[in-house]
Every structure is written in structure tokens, then in C-alpha cells.
Design a protein around this motif. Sequence first.
Motif, PDB file in Angstrom:
ATOM      1  N   PRO A   1       5.812  -9.898 -22.074  1.00 48.60           N
ATOM      2  CA  PRO A   1       4.475 -10.505 -22.019  1.00 48.60           C
ATOM      3  C   PRO A   1       3.499  -9.743 -21.125  1.00 48.60           C
ATOM      4  O   PRO A   1       2.292 -10.009 -21.171  1.00 48.60           O
ATOM      5  CB  PRO A   1       4.735 -11.915 -21.484  1.00 48.60           C
ATOM      6  N   SER A   2       3.988  -8.821 -20.320  1.00 47.03           N
ATOM      7  CA  SER A   2       3.118  -8.009 -19.463  1.00 47.03           C
ATOM      8  C   SER A   2       3.923  -6.818 -18.973  1.00 47.03           C
ATOM      9  O   SER A   2       5.151  -6.869 -18.916  1.00 47.03           O
ATOM     10  CB  SER A   2       2.637  -8.843 -18.262  1.00 47.03           C
ATOM     11  N   PHE A   3       3.233  -5.718 -18.639  1.00 49.70           N
ATOM     12  CA  PHE A   3       3.917  -4.558 -18.043  1.00 49.70           C
ATOM     13  C   PHE A   3       3.843  -4.589 -16.509  1.00 49.70           C
ATOM     14  O   PHE A   3       4.315  -3.676 -15.844  1.00 49.70           O
ATOM     15  CB  PHE A   3       3.288  -3.246 -18.540  1.00 49.70           C
ATOM     16  N   ASP A   4       3.218  -5.636 -15.925  1.00 51.16           N
ATOM     17  CA  ASP A   4       3.077  -5.691 -14.464  1.00 51.16           C
ATOM     18  C   ASP A   4       4.420  -5.929 -13.787  1.00 51.16           C
ATOM     19  O   ASP A   4       5.259  -6.676 -14.279  1.00 51.16           O
ATOM     20  CB  ASP A   4       2.118  -6.823 -14.063  1.00 51.16           C
ATOM     21  N   CYS A   5       4.600  -5.292 -12.638  1.00 53.63           N
ATOM     22  CA  CYS A   5       5.857  -5.432 -11.897  1.00 53.63           C
ATOM     23  C   CYS A   5       5.602  -5.972 -10.496  1.00 53.63           C
ATOM     24  O   CYS A   5       4.548  -6.544 -10.238  1.00 53.63           O
ATOM     25  CB  CYS A   5       6.579  -4.094 -11.879  1.00 53.63           C
ATOM     26  N   MET A   6       6.572  -5.809  -9.581  1.00 52.46           N
ATOM     27  CA  MET A   6       6.467  -6.463  -8.273  1.00 52.46           C
ATOM     28  C   MET A   6       5.518  -5.755  -7.310  1.00 52.46           C
ATOM     29  O   MET A   6       5.018  -6.386  -6.378  1.00 52.46           O
ATOM     30  CB  MET A   6       7.859  -6.575  -7.642  1.00 52.46           C
ATOM     31  N   GLY A   7       5.299  -4.461  -7.488  1.00 53.61           N
ATOM     32  CA  GLY A   7       4.406  -3.759  -6.555  1.00 53.61           C
ATOM     33  C   GLY A   7       4.902  -3.792  -5.116  1.00 53.61           C
ATOM     34  O   GLY A   7       4.141  -4.063  -4.195  1.00 53.61           O
ATOM     35  N   LEU A   8       6.178  -3.521  -4.921  1.00 53.92           N
ATOM     36  CA  LEU A   8       6.737  -3.480  -3.556  1.00 53.92           C
ATOM     37  C   LEU A   8       6.311  -2.196  -2.847  1.00 53.92           C
ATOM     38  O   LEU A   8       6.450  -2.081  -1.628  1.00 53.92           O
ATOM     39  CB  LEU A   8       8.268  -3.543  -3.608  1.00 53.92           C
ATOM     40  N   VAL A   9       5.845  -1.233  -3.627  1.00 48.66           N
ATOM     41  CA  VAL A   9       5.292   0.016  -3.100  1.00 48.66           C
ATOM     42  C   VAL A   9       3.972   0.269  -3.836  1.00 48.66           C
ATOM     43  O   VAL A   9       3.798  -0.204  -4.962  1.00 48.66           O
ATOM     44  CB  VAL A   9       6.268   1.205  -3.324  1.00 48.66           C
ATOM     45  N   PRO A  10       3.029   0.994  -3.176  1.00 56.53           N
ATOM     46  CA  PRO A  10       1.679   1.117  -3.771  1.00 56.53           C
ATOM     47  C   PRO A  10       1.582   2.257  -4.775  1.00 56.53           C
ATOM     48  O   PRO A  10       0.608   3.012  -4.753  1.00 56.53           O
ATOM     49  CB  PRO A  10       0.808   1.377  -2.536  1.00 56.53           C
TER      50      PRO A  10
ATOM     51  N   ASN B   1       9.901  -2.161   6.702  1.00 52.91           N
ATOM     52  CA  ASN B   1       8.604  -2.712   7.104  1.00 52.91           C
ATOM     53  C   ASN B   1       7.487  -1.952   6.389  1.00 52.91           C
ATOM     54  O   ASN B   1       7.482  -1.910   5.165  1.00 52.91           O
ATOM     55  CB  ASN B   1       8.458  -2.711   8.628  1.00 52.91           C
ATOM     56  N   ASP B   2       6.586  -1.291   7.135  1.00 56.10           N
ATOM     57  CA  ASP B   2       5.474  -0.631   6.452  1.00 56.10           C
ATOM     58  C   ASP B   2       5.696   0.862   6.232  1.00 56.10           C
ATOM     59  O   ASP B   2       4.782   1.560   5.770  1.00 56.10           O
ATOM     60  CB  ASP B   2       4.172  -0.841   7.227  1.00 56.10           C
ATOM     61  N   THR B   3       6.872   1.357   6.554  1.00 57.23           N
ATOM     62  CA  THR B   3       7.124   2.793   6.422  1.00 57.23           C
ATOM     63  C   THR B   3       7.901   3.085   5.138  1.00 57.23           C
ATOM     64  O   THR B   3       8.995   2.564   4.934  1.00 57.23           O
ATOM     65  CB  THR B   3       7.935   3.300   7.644  1.00 57.23           C
ATOM     66  N   ILE B   4       7.293   3.919   4.306  1.00 53.24           N
ATOM     67  CA  ILE B   4       7.906   4.261   3.012  1.00 53.24           C
ATOM     68  C   ILE B   4       8.218   5.754   3.013  1.00 53.24           C
ATOM     69  O   ILE B   4       7.319   6.584   3.182  1.00 53.24           O
ATOM     70  CB  ILE B   4       6.958   3.953   1.845  1.00 53.24           C
ATOM     71  N   THR B   5       9.489   6.093   2.833  1.00 56.27           N
ATOM     72  CA  THR B   5       9.876   7.504   2.770  1.00 56.27           C
ATOM     73  C   THR B   5      10.683   7.758   1.500  1.00 56.27           C
ATOM     74  O   THR B   5      11.186   6.833   0.868  1.00 56.27           O
ATOM     75  CB  THR B   5      10.762   7.905   3.982  1.00 56.27           C
ATOM     76  N   VAL B   6      10.791   9.056   1.164  1.00 53.40           N
ATOM     77  CA  VAL B   6      11.664   9.425   0.064  1.00 53.40           C
ATOM     78  C   VAL B   6      12.886  10.108   0.684  1.00 53.40           C
ATOM     79  O   VAL B   6      12.769  10.905   1.620  1.00 53.40           O
ATOM     80  CB  VAL B   6      10.934  10.305  -0.966  1.00 53.40           C
ATOM     81  N   GLU B   7      14.073   9.758   0.188  1.00 55.65           N
ATOM     82  CA  GLU B   7      15.336  10.241   0.772  1.00 55.65           C
ATOM     83  C   GLU B   7      16.207  10.852  -0.315  1.00 55.65           C
ATOM     84  O   GLU B   7      15.995  10.598  -1.504  1.00 55.65           O
ATOM     85  CB  GLU B   7      16.088   9.071   1.416  1.00 55.65           C
TER      86      GLU B   7
ATOM     87  N   SER C   1      12.580  15.656   1.212  1.00 52.76           N
ATOM     88  CA  SER C   1      13.285  14.455   1.643  1.00 52.76           C
ATOM     89  C   SER C   1      12.849  14.106   3.067  1.00 52.76           C
ATOM     90  O   SER C   1      12.711  14.986   3.915  1.00 52.76           O
ATOM     91  CB  SER C   1      14.786  14.737   1.597  1.00 52.76           C
ATOM     92  N   GLY C   2      12.615  12.821   3.305  1.00 58.37           N
ATOM     93  CA  GLY C   2      12.163  12.375   4.620  1.00 58.37           C
ATOM     94  C   GLY C   2      10.655  12.230   4.709  1.00 58.37           C
ATOM     95  O   GLY C   2      10.134  11.625   5.654  1.00 58.37           O
ATOM     96  N   SER C   3       9.926  12.762   3.732  1.00 63.12           N
ATOM     97  CA  SER C   3       8.458  12.663   3.745  1.00 63.12           C
ATOM     98  C   SER C   3       8.014  11.215   3.559  1.00 63.12           C
ATOM     99  O   SER C   3       8.636  10.455   2.827  1.00 63.12           O
ATOM    100  CB  SER C   3       7.852  13.487   2.602  1.00 63.12           C
ATOM    101  N   GLN C   4       6.903  10.873   4.190  1.00 68.40           N
ATOM    102  CA  GLN C   4       6.327   9.540   3.986  1.00 68.40           C
ATOM    103  C   GLN C   4       5.513   9.501   2.692  1.00 68.40           C
ATOM    104  O   GLN C   4       4.862  10.478   2.341  1.00 68.40           O
ATOM    105  CB  GLN C   4       5.433   9.159   5.162  1.00 68.40           C
ATOM    106  N   LEU C   5       5.547   8.353   2.058  1.00 73.12           N
ATOM    107  CA  LEU C   5       4.785   8.164   0.819  1.00 73.12           C
ATOM    108  C   LEU C   5       3.634   7.201   1.075  1.00 73.12           C
ATOM    109  O   LEU C   5       3.766   6.266   1.842  1.00 73.12           O
ATOM    110  CB  LEU C   5       5.709   7.594  -0.268  1.00 73.12           C
TER     111      LEU C   5
END
Lengths: 230, 230
Positions: B143-152, B201-207, B226-230
Motif C-alpha cells: 500500500p506504500s513504499f514508505d519505510c521506518m526512516g531510522l536513518v536519514p 544514539n545520534d551517531t551513524i557510521t558505516v562498518e 569503514s568507520g566514516s560518519q553518515l
Amino acid sequence: MNIILASTSTLFGGAYLEYLKEELINLYHGIDEIIFIPFARPGGISHDDYTEKARSFFETINIKVKGLHEFDNKTEAINEAEGYFTGGGNTFLLVKNLHEENLMKILKQNIESGKPYLGCSAGSNIGGQTMKTTNDMPIVYPPSFDCMGLVPFNINPHYLDPNPELRHNGETRETRIKEFLTQNDMKVVGLREGNWIRRINDTITVEGNELTRIFEKDKEPYEIESGSQL
Amino acid sequence: MNIILASTSTLFGGAYLEYLKEELINLYHGIDEIIFIPFARPGGISHDDYTEKARSFFETINIKVKGLHEFDNKTEAINEAEGYFTGGGNTFLLVKNLHEENLMKILKQNIESGKPYLGCSAGSNIGGQTMKTTNDMPIVYPPSFDCMGLVPFNINPHYLDPNPELRHNGETRETRIKEFLTQNDMKVVGLREGNWIRRINDTITVEGNELTRIFEKDKEPYEIESGSQL
């Protein structure tokens, strides 16, 4: 009906539509102008540029091309046209555009009345029952996945066999189509590049140089030869 | 928030979730039971069998697993759970199930309140803004393609570089994501197998062991370490 639904517009190393040239002279026999439907916009190309690409090929077989996007009244344009070609690109974009402008049914009715139709890739997907076996990314949300149903099955264009050398855990094409069959009881024609579906009146065959892989619910997939009826 | 969004559950030649084991011990620290969401059903596997597969792994780190499909009142089950894991499979099936049972928002609210979440593949797609960058086949109509948006941003799991040896004219993954960007102004994280997104919390990284490819509108794609913030 008089239609061709092709896996791809362009063979590897070939020129646009070149491998289908003799077939297209036959398909559009007696017709000197067609409407091109550019809405799938491969790679984000503009409607004008995409239409120009189609025009360049069709000039070589003396057929004029008008882009559907050029018309204010697209329903009238479709009703008055002698034949059609829908190019490949993104099936979600194509289907969204056709449904939002109420053109899917109009196009279907005209093709069912006998006007010739060529679809390549996304343009072939819309000839099937639904777009649920497209390979494309869902970059926009169409109001429905229903398509024209010019043939009594679904098509998977660019069908690709599993590559045993790939060290990757994404799903193979076969896995994806088998997942489709867990949710839908509908035949799927896995159309390898170089192959196309030809419908003349009530006779539907698969043509081209490759075998074609057929998927049905609760059956092992199987291969059919070029010239086989579908 | 305390989440992991992984490209894949299983590395080539490895066992289910094995490469993430140390990360998962950390993610679910202090928790002895989680809810598994089996709705993506890879290969059409049953909800019970898929839950059993997750259970077998989580036993090895002393965490009990209940399948969300086992509960009559799924909203209550999500609200009362301590943590979650959504397995991979078909994103369209997963999103259709979650929206039709009104569970997408409930799950989002609980995860945003701090409960740990692991997603793999389709389970990672639903952590992004929309499912418009999934690789999956649209076998059902959500019914929609929208998801949770846990990351921006949006995620493309199993990100795969073009294979120059493939004599095939289907679109590459990069072409598909660039088509998405013609229709959507949203960052896309191309997550190669072996990599995951970690939000604490508010820190998003790729590992993980691979570089990660980032796609943004009107920019050339670029790689981050790897380790960079997103």
C-alpha cells in the motif's frame, strides 16, 4: 493482434534495434508513422532525446516517429496512431505515467484492435499481465502494477542465468521468479537477450537465437526452443 | 537509537549471521529475548522455518527468539518486546505485511525509544526512508513504499559493482540508483556485502571490511571508508 515483445532493444556490441530490423519491417508493413512512448526514460534521458534515438533507427526503415509526450491530448494521439513502440528503461516510471494519465487501457484497446506494437524491456513488461516480474528498481510508486495483458502470462526481460562464479549472496533471477510464484499463480516467460515474443492474431510464439526459460507454479522451470508456441 | 542495518545476513561461504556475532552480542547486551520478523520469506520459506533458522543462530549467544507471526496481537507483541531482528528476503512482501497490519509505525516508535534493532537486506531496506532502492522483484503490491526512516537516507543492500565481463544489457546497479536520483532527492548508501550501518544514539557510521559507495543527486558517486560518519 500484431505485436513483438522483445527482451532488449540492443544486443551486446550491436546498434539500437539493429538485430530486429527485418522483423520490424514486417511488423509495421504498410505503416509510415508510429508513436513512440518514451516514459521509461533509461538513465534519466529526456523524453525528447529518447524519442530522437528511436527516430534515428526508424528513419532507416522509412517510418516517421512522434513522441507521445509531444501531444497535449495523449488519448486522442493514441487513438489516431497507426502503430506504437514503447522503449525500455524503468518499468515503474513507465507504468506510473501510463496509469496516471489513464493511457494503459487506451493503448491496450488500440493494440487489441490490430494496430502493431513493439515493446522492448520495460515496454515488453507492460505487454504482460502485471509488472510484478520486472527487474527494475521501484524508484517511483505507481497506482497499480497491472499492465495491458496482451499475452496471458508475465515476462521477465533480460533473463539471466545464475553466475556460479559470483561470490555474492544477492538473489539470482531464478530465485526471484520462484518467489513471485509463491505469491502468484501465473506463468512467467524468462526471455533471454536476443529473444522476443511474437503474437500474430491468436498465435503466440517465442523467437530468437536462445532457448527460453519458462516458470510455472509448482513445476520445475523448463526450456523451450525458438519457434515454440506459448 | 541502537541499531544495525546490514547488507546481508551471510557472507559468501560463511554461516548465517556468523560474521556479525561479536557486533550482535554488543547490540543486544542485557537482553535475553527478541522478536524475529519473518515476513520477507526468502525463497518462499515458511514463517516457522525462517524463525527456526534465526533461533538456531541466536541460541549460540543465549538469546531466545519468538516469531512475530506467532502472536495474535502483533502490536502488543512489538510493544512488549525487548529487541527486534528483521530477516532478509523480498522487501515488497515485508513492507506489504507491515503496512497492512499497521506495524511499520509501531516498530519504528519502539526502535526510536532505544530498543535494539537488527535488519539484514530487506530488513535493512525498511530502516531507510523508503524501499525505493531495494533490488527485489515487485512480486506483490504494497500500500506504500514508505519505510521506518531510522536513518536519514536510503539503503541499497548487496551493492554490487558493474561486471565488465558481462555481455548483457540489463541495467547495472549504479545505473538503477542514478535513475532513482532523477526522481528523488535523497542520499543512497550502496552497502557492499560485509558492511553494515551502525547507529548509536545520534551517531551513524558505516562498518565492515569494504568501502561504501555513496550516491547523491547531481554529484558523482564517491567511496567512504569503514568507520566514516553518515
